[in-house]
Scaffold this active site. Structure first.
Site, PDB file in Angstrom:
ATOM      1  N   ASP A  80       0.852  -1.193   0.000  1.00  0.00           N
ATOM      2  CA  ASP A  80       0.000   0.000   0.000  1.00  0.00           C
ATOM      3  C   ASP A  80       0.891   1.247   0.000  1.00  0.00           C
ATOM      4  OD1 ASP A  80      -2.411   1.420   0.290  1.00  0.00           O
ATOM      5  OD2 ASP A  80      -2.256   1.447   2.477  1.00  0.00           O
ATOM      6  N   GLU A 132      -1.740   5.684  -8.823  1.00  0.00           N
ATOM      7  CA  GLU A 132      -2.660   6.684  -8.258  1.00  0.00           C
ATOM      8  C   GLU A 132      -2.549   7.988  -9.018  1.00  0.00           C
ATOM      9  OE1 GLU A 132      -3.156   6.990  -4.035  1.00  0.00           O
ATOM     10  OE2 GLU A 132      -3.727   9.110  -4.125  1.00  0.00           O
ATOM     11  N   GLY A 177      -7.455   8.761   7.202  1.00  0.00           N
ATOM     12  CA  GLY A 177      -7.587   9.151   8.603  1.00  0.00           C
ATOM     13  C   GLY A 177      -9.024   9.271   9.056  1.00  0.00           C
ATOM     14  N   HIS A 209      -9.208   4.772  -1.890  1.00  0.00           N
ATOM     15  CA  HIS A 209      -8.465   4.857  -0.622  1.00  0.00           C
ATOM     16  C   HIS A 209      -9.314   5.648   0.363  1.00  0.00           C
ATOM     17  CE1 HIS A 209      -4.245   3.531  -1.600  1.00  0.00           C
ATOM     18  NE2 HIS A 209      -4.877   3.389  -2.747  1.00  0.00           N
ATOM     19  N   SER A 212     -12.648   4.441   5.286  1.00  0.00           N
ATOM     20  CA  SER A 212     -13.203   4.025   6.576  1.00  0.00           C
ATOM     21  C   SER A 212     -14.488   4.810   6.867  1.00  0.00           C
ATOM     22  CB  SER A 212     -12.183   4.277   7.695  1.00  0.00           C
ATOM     23  OG  SER A 212     -11.216   3.246   7.706  1.00  0.00           O
ATOM     24  N   ILE A 253      -9.327   0.058   3.750  1.00  0.00           N
ATOM     25  CA  ILE A 253      -9.737   0.341   5.127  1.00  0.00           C
ATOM     26  C   ILE A 253      -8.561   0.151   6.074  1.00  0.00           C
ATOM     27  CG2 ILE A 253     -11.307  -0.321   7.010  1.00  0.00           C
ATOM     28  CD1 ILE A 253     -12.921   0.575   4.600  1.00  0.00           C
ATOM     29  N   ASP A 254      -8.262   1.176   6.828  1.00  0.00           N
ATOM     30  CA  ASP A 254      -7.259   1.068   7.885  1.00  0.00           C
ATOM     31  C   ASP A 254      -7.800   1.678   9.186  1.00  0.00           C
ATOM     32  OD1 ASP A 254      -5.050   0.858   9.458  1.00  0.00           O
ATOM     33  OD2 ASP A 254      -3.722   2.046   8.211  1.00  0.00           O
ATOM     34  N   SER A 255      -8.225   2.944   9.134  1.00  0.00           N
ATOM     35  CA  SER A 255      -8.636   3.652  10.349  1.00  0.00           C
ATOM     36  C   SER A 255      -9.739   2.929  11.129  1.00  0.00           C
ATOM     37  CB  SER A 255      -9.098   5.073  10.008  1.00  0.00           C
ATOM     38  OG  SER A 255      -8.047   5.778   9.396  1.00  0.00           O
TER      39      SER A 255
HETATM   40  P1  13P Z   1      -8.635   5.022   5.960  1.00  0.00           P
HETATM   41  O1  13P Z   1      -7.737   5.922   6.712  1.00  0.00           O
HETATM   42  O2  13P Z   1      -9.904   5.709   5.577  1.00  0.00           O
HETATM   43  O3  13P Z   1      -8.902   3.744   6.646  1.00  0.00           O
HETATM   44  O4  13P Z   1      -7.913   4.666   4.560  1.00  0.00           O
HETATM   45  C1  13P Z   1      -6.946   3.637   4.497  1.00  0.00           C
HETATM   46  C2  13P Z   1      -6.223   3.622   3.204  1.00  0.00           C
HETATM   47  O5  13P Z   1      -6.573   4.263   2.242  1.00  0.00           O
HETATM   48  C3  13P Z   1      -5.034   2.768   3.121  1.00  0.00           C
HETATM   49  O6  13P Z   1      -4.366   2.918   1.904  1.00  0.00           O
HETATM   50  O1  G3H Z   2      -3.191   4.953   3.670  1.00  0.00           O
HETATM   51  C1  G3H Z   2      -2.447   4.780   4.608  1.00  0.00           C
HETATM   52  C2  G3H Z   2      -2.672   3.725   5.607  1.00  0.00           C
HETATM   53  O2  G3H Z   2      -3.687   4.085   6.486  1.00  0.00           O
HETATM   54  C3  G3H Z   2      -1.396   3.365   6.267  1.00  0.00           C
HETATM   55  O3  G3H Z   2      -1.088   4.224   7.299  1.00  0.00           O
HETATM   56  O4  G3H Z   2       1.278   4.896   6.912  1.00  0.00           O
HETATM   57  O5  G3H Z   2       0.279   4.941   9.208  1.00  0.00           O
HETATM   58  O6  G3H Z   2       0.797   2.776   8.088  1.00  0.00           O
HETATM   59  P1  G3H Z   2       0.415   4.219   7.916  1.00  0.00           P
HETATM   60 ZN    ZN Z   3      -4.422   4.934   1.109  1.00  0.00          ZN
END
Ligand code: 13P
Ligand code: G3H
Ligand code: ZN
Length: 310
Positions: A80, A132, A177, A209, A212, A253-255
């Site tokens: 990613d 991207e 975020g 991207h 969340s 999805i990460d946040s």
């Molecule tokens: P979120 O911060 O909305 O979860 O996005 C995660 C993301 O785009 C990782 O590449």
């Molecule tokens: O898009 C980014 C992801 O949420 C990864 O976040 O760089 O803190 O690992 P990070």
């Molecule tokens: Zn991202």
């Protein structure tokens, strides 16, 4: 472990999306794998340069490969926000089946040049590449309405023609975020831009991207444990549902995972103040990941029972 090519072809035709979840430790990997297994859904595990710095590339590869092997799910391991050709090459060589090269902060020509180099290297080894174009903005920029951040559909067409990327991350109003929109604005995405990109780039799997949802329930619950996320606002689920039924084939999805895990650990510690065994609170965190991922697969991405390894 598969690359994303067939996964996306089926998602594109079937009008559903594949969830791409950021991983950085064993519990997150296991929690996601369990959700994919229970719902019989394909899935993407993705690691950021920050996660690699935290856990180490080799650890992450082994964790993900083991989870995939044990569960028998159809899954990809994806880099990613790859920020250099060097890192993309390292990940390809380490066994990733997909890499993203994020040249979105570069000029169009430099982005094309860098992305082409990654495609040359990765495609030779059967690894998919995500590029991207456009710049994801923060809440402040949404309020100011900086249209120049959004992906230009005509440029997108030229970008995919010249780079031959397998998928393209676009900027249509999502952002990374927990503060995606100002509190006084109604969350919305530029579906008009999305439609124009998919019209001009027929068959192109589009990536979202910053997707969340940052559910109010979790934000309010975590505040009981002293975490103040008052301005937090994500992408409403019905909007993601609409996106998942379009040419959007991958949703990142990460946040939401961070929020769910932290909430479950805080809650566990509050309810069990004398328990200091990490296996207990990490178990709770792992289960919260499974619940969250299952919910998204079933209600938003609609990738349930799309596992191709039946
Ligand atoms: P979120 O911060 O909305 O979860 O996005 C995660 C993301 O785009 C990782 O590449
Ligand atoms: O898009 C980014 C992801 O949420 C990864 O976040 O760089 O803190 O690992 P990070
Ligand atoms: Zn991202």
């Amino acid at each position: 472990m598969v690359n994303t090519k067939l996964m996306f072809e089926r998602a594109y035709l079937g009008k559903y999306a594949i969830g791409a979840f950021n991983v950085s430790n064993m519990e997150i990997v296991q929690g996601i794998a369990q959700a994919a297994l229970k719902t019989n859904s394909p899935i993407i595990f993705q690691v950021s340069p920050g996660a690699i710095k935290y856990a180490g590339l080799k650890f992450l590869v082994v964790l993900v490969k083991t989870a995939i092997k044990e569960s028998g799910i159809e899954a990809a391991l994806h880099l990613d926000h790859g920020d250099s050709l060097k890192l993309c090459k390292e990940c390809v060589d380490a066994g990733f089946t997909s890499v993203m090269i994020d040249g979105s902060s570069l000029s169009f020509e430099d982005n094309v040049e860098l992305t082409k180099c990654v495609v040359d290297y990765a495609s030779f080894k059967g690894v998919s590449v995500e590029g991207e174009l456009g710049r994801l903005c923060g809440a402040e920029e949404h309020i100011g309405g900086h249209d120049s951040s959004y992906t230009d559909p005509v440029q997108a067409k030229e970008f995919i023609k010249r780079t031959k990327v397998n998928s393209l991350a676009v900027a249509i109003g999502t952002s990374h975020g927990i503060n995606k929109f100002g509190l006084e604005t109604e969350p919305s995405l530029r579906f008009d831009i999305l439609e124009e990109i998919s019209r001009l780039c027929t068959g192109l799997p589009i990536v979202l991207h910053g997707s969340s949802s940052i559910m109010e329930k979790e934000v309010s619950e975590i505040s009981k444990y002293g975490v103040n996320l008052k301005k937090a606002r994500g992408i409403p689920e019905h909007i993601l549902r609409k996106a998942a039924s379009s040419a959007v084939c991958k949703i990142n999805i990460d946040s939401d995972l961070r929020l769910a895990m932290t909430l479950s650990i805080k809650k566990f510690m509050h309810e069990n103040p004398n328990n200091f065994d990490p296996r207990f609170y990490f178990k709770a965190a792992r289960e919260s990941v499974t619940d969250l991922v299952k919910q998204k697969i079933v209600n938003i991405f609609k990738s349930e029972n799309r596992n191709n390894y039946n």
